[in-house]
Write a protein that holds these residues in place. Sequence first.
Motif, short mmCIF file in Angstrom:
data_model
loop_
_atom_site.label_atom_id
_atom_site.label_comp_id
_atom_site.label_asym_id
_atom_site.label_seq_id
_atom_site.Cartn_x
_atom_site.Cartn_y
_atom_site.Cartn_z
N MET A 1 45.79 40.47 36.44
CA MET A 1 45.95 39.56 37.59
C MET A 1 45.52 38.17 37.20
SD MET A 1 44.37 40.10 41.27
CE MET A 1 45.69 41.25 41.34
N LEU A 124 51.65 43.25 43.01
CA LEU A 124 51.29 42.36 44.12
C LEU A 124 52.46 42.24 45.09
CD1 LEU A 124 49.30 40.41 45.44
CD2 LEU A 124 50.09 38.63 43.89
N SER A 427 46.19 47.53 42.41
CA SER A 427 45.28 46.53 41.83
C SER A 427 43.93 47.10 41.45
CB SER A 427 45.06 45.38 42.82
OG SER A 427 46.23 45.08 43.47
N LYS A 428 43.46 48.10 42.23
CA LYS A 428 42.14 48.65 41.94
C LYS A 428 42.10 49.24 40.54
CE LYS A 428 38.64 51.79 43.57
NZ LYS A 428 38.40 53.01 44.34
N ALA A 431 43.84 46.00 37.87
CA ALA A 431 42.99 44.83 37.67
C ALA A 431 41.53 45.22 37.77
CB ALA A 431 43.32 43.76 38.70
N GLY A 432 41.25 46.51 37.76
CA GLY A 432 39.87 46.95 37.94
C GLY A 432 39.48 47.97 36.89
N THR A 433 39.66 49.25 37.23
CA THR A 433 39.13 50.30 36.36
C THR A 433 39.84 50.38 35.01
OG1 THR A 433 40.55 51.83 37.55
CG2 THR A 433 38.25 51.73 38.21
N TRP A 435 40.94 47.76 33.23
CA TRP A 435 40.29 46.75 32.40
C TRP A 435 38.91 47.23 31.96
CZ3 TRP A 435 41.23 41.72 35.77
CH2 TRP A 435 42.58 41.38 35.72
N PRO A 459 43.67 55.25 43.74
CA PRO A 459 43.57 55.44 45.20
C PRO A 459 44.44 56.59 45.68
CG PRO A 459 44.27 53.21 44.61
CD PRO A 459 44.27 54.00 43.35
N GLN B 272 31.35 43.37 33.35
CA GLN B 272 31.51 44.45 32.37
C GLN B 272 30.16 44.88 31.81
OE1 GLN B 272 34.33 45.87 31.81
NE2 GLN B 272 35.98 44.41 32.15
N ARG B 288 40.74 41.19 44.96
CA ARG B 288 41.48 41.57 43.77
C ARG B 288 42.13 42.94 43.94
NH1 ARG B 288 38.29 39.99 38.43
NH2 ARG B 288 38.62 42.15 37.86
N TYR B 289 41.40 43.87 44.55
CA TYR B 289 42.00 45.19 44.74
C TYR B 289 42.63 45.31 46.12
CZ TYR B 289 38.45 46.01 41.12
OH TYR B 289 37.64 45.92 40.02
N GLU B 291 41.32 46.03 48.85
CA GLU B 291 40.75 47.10 49.67
C GLU B 291 39.72 46.43 50.58
OE1 GLU B 291 39.30 50.62 47.86
OE2 GLU B 291 41.20 51.05 46.86
#
Lengths: 460, 321
Positions: A1, A124, A427-428, A431-433, A435, A459, B272, B288-289, B291
């Motif tokens: 992202m 997105l 995105s979770k 752009a989250g887990t 990465w 999710p 991180q 970003r997510y 949620e």
Amino acid sequence: MLKSIAVTSSLTLAVLLSGCADTAETPNSPGAGTPASPGGTTAAGAFDCAPYEAFGDLKGTTVTVYTSIIAPEDQPHIDSWKPFEECTGVDVQYEGSKEFEAQLLVRVKGGNAPDIAYVPQPGLLQTLVKETGKVVEAPAETAANVDKHFDPAWKGYGSVDGKFYAAPLGANVKSYVWYSPKTFTEKGYEVPATWDDLMSLTQKIAADDANAKPWCAGFGSGDATGWPGTDWLEDMMLRTAGPDAYDKWVAHEIPFNDPQVATALDQAGAILKDPKFVNGGFGDVNSIATTTFQDGGQPILTGGCYMHRQASFYAANWPEGTKVAEDGDVWAFYLPSNNADEKPVLGGGEFVAAFADRPEVKAFQTYLSSAEWANEKAKSTPNGGWVSANKGLEIDNLVSPIDRLSAETLQDEKAVFRFDGSDMMPSKVGAGTFWKGMTDWITGKPTNETLDFIEQSWPQ
Amino acid sequence: MKIADKFIEMIMAIIIFAAVVALIVGVAWLVGRLKSKTSDRLQGLVYILPVLVMLLAGLVWPAVLTIRQAFGGPTGDKGFTLHNFATVFKSPELLGPLLNTIVWVLAVPVLATVIGLAYAILVDRSRFEAFAKALIFLPMAISMVGASIIWKFVYDVRGPGQTQVGLFNAILTFFGADPVDFMQARGWNTFWLIIVMVWIQAGFAMTVLSAAIKAIPDDLIEAAKIDGTTGWRLFRFITLPSIRGSLVVVLTTVGIATLKVFDVVRTMTGGQFDTSVLALEFYNYSFRYFEYGTGAALAVILFILVLPIVIYNVVQMRKDA
């Protein structure tokens, strides 16, 4: 992202670079006359206004555009709209923001949507369509342009639940390995054609040169740290499991921790996690996590390493005076696949989403999806650093050699294009887990634990 | 052209602001002229009403919405559920940041206050006081992001045998030690980040506490000295009780700032290597997510954590007043 932001800011350098990198090739574009100013003021006569007359008289209307592309990359965009503005009398207003990704959804939900947004990720776009319901389907004229000029895969990425919303705009190619043609010639190395060739070259370099490592890598990217790792895994996934399995994996039809994914990640690990092969010029394997992706490939110039897998936009990161060309200081080759007949290409790009269905917005969407726009954009980007997957884009209009290589790769008949998977996942994860998982993996977490961690975060 | 537009906008804004203030004052003046028994109270109400409206619209109502979202499932718009809070306390990638935040809130105020206090006492009435104070106060002028970037260079690491760019590793390798990757030293890296925050906040603590020390009446200290109280006992029984109020203010202010810590972590590690904190995860989940529900739950937890500190601070200030 945020990688798109990082890319944009790194491209800032491209402007400084260009004078030296691109040996002043005049864009001899057919039919364009002499592009006197970089603004690309095409003679009104040469530009076909007819497609936009169907939308009625648009004089005095305004279209607002919201993007993540900020100065100085915004000017070529603004310039590329001139023929359209001259034809139709529409005033197109540009707004760029570094916080685009975080703000767009908030703005749309708050009833303050722009007319047009350049969305850099299909994920997105999905969120926008499903969460807000305010994205307007693309007009038939735009869809016709996309059918005519783009690989069908691209139309799929701009669609949600079978409905076509957003036409592709720019593109980049990620399946590249940067290297130094000079050094390769000196040492008698050849650009590898298959994965096996690549691995034997890697071993040969490791054996030949005790003071350097064959590979450089950098996963660091501020709070987006880890994304270069996701690109590695995605490229390997396309090579070891194939595009069909890749699609299923991205859509979560097979779990994230499927054995095929483990195989792909281990193939990446064969290079990245072997202390004999990395991390030239920076330190041990762990240093990959803290080396920024911009710094990652620089030791190629100083002899610290020989190869760096990074996207086409990495061209902007070479210092001033570096010749980026097939016979220059640095150049890129296609990251080979397991057998030479297959040519999967990993890449990214932006899509044009509309939040209003006024005729001038539709006309502008249609313009942006046309081959005329792609060529106009190429001409109004005198310093390079931009390419599109539009097959109507004439490669001669691109000024920098690496842009041309990217366009050729994208237009290659054999190429099977797939969009960056992390940009399409929720995105979770994307752009989250994902990465975080790749960062943990490169700092020592085993493959199966990494994949399990990402899978459990998906999710429900 | 554009600049002229901006100026016109600015002048218009000032005129509108002045008009609104004039309107409020005018109404209050008229109410005051009524000269009935309740007119004083009414006048007060007229003054306080605009503030109340703005607080309700700008602070209370969004807070209510956030709390509502926190109980509305991951996206924040489903019925009433405790799902989000369960997520926070069940998933290791959120429990870690929660624990880190607690470490931050315990360590930063204490370290910043102790260092600030020690420094204030050491330089008190010395010849270089102004200069020494300026030195430690300077980091306050740097933004959190700027400070983080500076310290990122201090902690920077290159492989053994290579030229170290980072100050700490340059010193370590000069004495023959192996370079240390500070940001990746799990368990310790949060501590290295905390140093950055202490570096910024110690100046604030020093300034406030130094002023408080100077405010202690000279005769009090002289009386204590005549009684034979010196050194540590003087500090323990005279200085410390005299600056108690300022100590509380410093501890709580730094504590609240620390709970919100976001910039340092985002800039230096991006959360991180197990360094993430609540405020960063709140941003990640919300923006970003997407949620919003989980993000709101994190914000509510942050709010609950900050509440005791604020209450304690207010109670102390009322005691002092």
